[in-house]
Design a protein around this motif. Structure first.
Motif, mmCIF file in Angstrom:
data_model
loop_
_atom_site.group_PDB
_atom_site.id
_atom_site.type_symbol
_atom_site.label_atom_id
_atom_site.label_comp_id
_atom_site.label_asym_id
_atom_site.label_seq_id
_atom_site.Cartn_x
_atom_site.Cartn_y
_atom_site.Cartn_z
ATOM 1 N N ARG A 24 4.624 0.677 -9.512
ATOM 2 C CA ARG A 24 3.731 2.337 -9.881
ATOM 3 C C ARG A 24 3.938 2.030 -11.652
ATOM 4 O O ARG A 24 2.384 2.152 -11.467
ATOM 5 N N ASN A 43 4.595 0.639 1.267
ATOM 6 C CA ASN A 43 3.903 1.448 -0.102
ATOM 7 C C ASN A 43 4.262 -0.284 -1.109
ATOM 8 O O ASN A 43 4.531 0.666 -1.953
ATOM 9 N N HIS A 88 0.046 9.989 -9.236
ATOM 10 C CA HIS A 88 0.804 10.867 -7.802
ATOM 11 C C HIS A 88 2.682 10.970 -9.330
ATOM 12 O O HIS A 88 3.012 12.063 -8.671
ATOM 13 N N LYS A 147 -3.693 0.663 -6.037
ATOM 14 C CA LYS A 147 -3.887 1.472 -5.089
ATOM 15 C C LYS A 147 -2.398 2.221 -5.566
ATOM 16 O O LYS A 147 -2.080 3.256 -6.543
ATOM 17 N N ASN A 185 -0.454 6.227 -6.662
ATOM 18 C CA ASN A 185 0.642 6.262 -6.266
ATOM 19 C C ASN A 185 1.747 6.264 -7.968
ATOM 20 O O ASN A 185 2.375 7.288 -7.918
ATOM 21 N N ILE A 191 6.585 13.822 -3.071
ATOM 22 C CA ILE A 191 6.639 12.454 -3.988
ATOM 23 C C ILE A 191 7.602 12.148 -5.212
ATOM 24 O O ILE A 191 7.690 10.669 -5.377
ATOM 25 N N ASP A 225 -3.100 3.480 3.010
ATOM 26 C CA ASP A 225 -3.753 4.964 1.859
ATOM 27 C C ASP A 225 -4.186 5.885 2.753
ATOM 28 O O ASP A 225 -5.523 5.667 3.479
ATOM 29 N N ARG A 226 -3.100 6.540 3.109
ATOM 30 C CA ARG A 226 -4.230 7.979 3.264
ATOM 31 C C ARG A 226 -2.780 9.382 3.043
ATOM 32 O O ARG A 226 -1.913 8.871 3.313
ATOM 33 N N LYS A 282 10.116 2.736 -6.397
ATOM 34 C CA LYS A 282 8.492 3.649 -6.834
ATOM 35 C C LYS A 282 8.397 3.861 -8.245
ATOM 36 O O LYS A 282 6.757 2.906 -8.840
ATOM 37 N N HIS A 311 -0.084 19.314 -0.586
ATOM 38 C CA HIS A 311 0.686 17.778 -0.791
ATOM 39 C C HIS A 311 1.456 18.066 -1.695
ATOM 40 O O HIS A 311 1.400 17.881 -2.856
HETATM 41 C C1 CS2 Z 1 3.263 9.126 -2.429
HETATM 42 C C2 CS2 Z 1 2.606 8.175 -1.561
HETATM 43 O O1 CS2 Z 1 5.209 9.985 -1.709
HETATM 44 C C3 CS2 Z 1 4.722 8.594 -2.375
HETATM 45 O O2 CS2 Z 1 5.035 8.305 -2.564
HETATM 46 O O3 CS2 Z 1 2.564 8.565 -3.387
HETATM 47 O O4 CS2 Z 1 3.080 8.867 0.441
HETATM 48 C C4 CS2 Z 1 0.877 8.108 -0.510
HETATM 49 O O5 CS2 Z 1 0.675 9.634 -1.048
HETATM 50 C C5 CS2 Z 1 0.284 7.015 -0.014
HETATM 51 O O6 CS2 Z 1 0.837 6.311 -0.427
HETATM 52 C C6 CS2 Z 1 -0.930 7.689 0.353
HETATM 53 O O7 CS2 Z 1 -1.227 6.916 0.473
#
Ligand code: CS2
Length: 470
Positions: free
Chosen positions: A376, A184, A296, A288, A293, A365, A223-224, A372, A360
């Motif tokens: 992001r 990612n 997230h 994405k 992210n 995350i 992505d999932r 990240k 989740h």
């Molecule tokens: C999340 C990702 O843990 C994280 O940083 O943002 O793992 C996210 O669930 C995936 O990129 C979704 O495709």
């Protein structure tokens, strides 16, 4: 585990009549994500019987220990809002612990091996603050020394493993191969190429010429949403399917994989199983990383200060949802896709985040913010500052990360934990400056930004713990 469960048949190739496909893909860093994503796409390609994956774990051998007795088989549990569907995935023909250097080099020497894929996380690229391979990192330095002394030596970092693999393939004369990172981060192909070439230059500069002639560097956006496995998933498989799976994977219904690049030794017909093949991954990746992210990470820090535990809980809170929308307003402005696309993408994300059956954890995350936040959140913040603006969305995300590093919300777990926690000492203003020196020094000095982060941190602290269930 209950006595009934232990008497259930094991999930094995023999029990399920599933022969293993010959290994043609070598994957580094097997985890739940790959098992819900790349392995699923490969399983569903029409030529799946020709494309087996040999997977290697990250540092912990757990996945190999759980999957080897099951011959690599596992159950994918797709959590639709209305219920679960179960599917046995068979594309992992072998699963090895990371320490099995002999197996890895064996695959790399084999002419049938056509692709190396990775999910080693942002931190696995072993880059320093300047974006180059962190040659001063003790693990990198150890690997360089080890490969200089013996090209077949065991190594621990991903760039070194790949260099070792290439040395073995060159010696075996087995030719062209593609590398397809599935991590990612922006431009994962060129980025991974950079660190591998830098490491190769230290070990054996003559490898460069071989790589130019034989290695194709592909790029992909993956992505999932795939949470970690708990006992609840093992029990759900036993109850619904009547066999014992030590390591099922829960995932969401949505999935996307966008791939660009050449595969000189072939690849599965992934486009037939839903992969989008393009010339340029960048617009997809940016959309994405910033939208999904970015929000997230915002929730992982800000919503855990408020007291939420999961993404679904957080997005159901109108205050948190407002913060996410505010961030999307800013990030969406800078994307290279049209306004209609952004609108549809936002609606789809709200739907995905709201799925109450995908548990989740925000704490999961929150890990590795040092890797990240810079990809992001900071790019949009930088563009906004260049335009003389200071919007709340990215400022709140930054403030929440600073608070997290100071002990609020989710616990800190970071590949650069010592550096980032040390940088975030003192007042919020000092911590903001300290942390930006580490992850975004070009954004400094900026008194206005620091003051805005302090104000947003105060707002968050005023809400601390207010969502905790009594
Ligand atoms: C999340 C990702 O843990 C994280 O940083 O943002 O793992 C996210 O669930 C995936 O990129 C979704 O495709």
């Amino acid at each position: 585990m209950s006595p009934e469960t232990t008497t259930l048949p094991r999930l094995t190739r023999e029990n399920h009549g599933r022969p293993a496909a010959p290994v043609r893909i070598v994957h580094l860093g097997i985890g739940n994500f790959t098992r819900a994503h790349q392995a699923w796409y490969t399983e569903h390609a029409p030529d799946a019987a020709q494309w087996g994956i040999a997977a290697f774990t990250g540092r912990r051998p757990d996945t190999a220990e759980a999957l080897s007795p099951q011959d690599g088989l596992y159950t994918l549990i797709t959590r639709h809002a209305e219920g679960d569907t179960f599917e046995v995935i068979g594309s992992l023909s072998a699963v090895h612990p990371a320490s099995d250097t002999a197996a890895f080099l064996g695959y790399l020497r084999a002419p049938e091996t056509a692709i190396i894929t990775t999910t080693v996380t942002e931190a696995g690229y072993m880059r320093g603050a300047d974006g180059h391979l962190a040659l001063g990192d003790p693990a990198v330095a150890r690997d360089v020394e080890a490969l200089r002394a013996d090209p077949e030596a065991p190594t621990t970092t991903t760039p070194a493993k790949v260099v070792g693999g290439f040395l073995a393939r060159r010696a075996a004369g087995t030719g062209a191969i593609a590398v397809l990172p599935c991590d990612n981060l922006p431009d994962n192909g060129p980025t991974f190429r950079g660190v591998v070439e830098e490491l190769a230059a230290e070990v054996d500069p003559t490898l460069q010429e071989w790589m130019e002639a034989n290695v194709s560097w592909a790029t992909s956006m993956v992505d999932r949403i795939t949470p970690a496995t708990t006992d609840a998933e093992r029990e759900a498989v036993a109850a619904a399917e009547g066999y014992d799976d030590a390591s099922p994977v829960p995932t969401e219904p949505f999935s996307e994989w966008v791939v660009a690049g050449e595969f000189p030794a072939g690849r599965p017909a992934w486009e037939e199983s839903g992969v989008t093949v393009v010339d340029d991954v960048h617009p997809f990746e940016q959309r994405k990383l910033w939208m999904l992210n970015g929000s997230h990470s915002l929730m992982a820090y800000a919503a855990t200060v408020v007291g939420h535990e999961t993404v679904a809980d957080a997005i159901a809170d109108p205050t948190v949802r407002g913060w996410v929308e505010e961030w999307w307003d800013v990030a969406g402005e800078h994307l290279q896709v049209g306004a209609e696309d952004v609108k549809a993408y936002r609606a789809a994300l709200l739907d995905r985040f709201s799925n109450p059956r995908v548990r989740h954890l925000l704490a999961q995350i929150a890990a590795d913010g040092s890797q990240k936040i810079p990809v992001r959140i900071l790019p949009a913040l930088r563009l906004e500052r260049e335009a003389g603006r200071l919007p709340d969305g990215p400022v709140r995300a930054l403030a929440a990360w600073v608070l997290h590093l100071q002990g609020h919300g989710a616990p800190v777990k970071d590949a650069r934990e010592a550096d980032v926690v040390a940088a975030a000492q003192g007042t919020v203003a000092e911590a903001t400056t300290g942390i930006l020196k580490v992850v975004g020094p070009d954004l400094l000095p900026d008194d206005e930004l620091v003051a805005a982060v302090v104000a947003k941190a105060d707002e968050l602290l005023a809400l601390e713990g207010t969502a905790k269930k009594s």
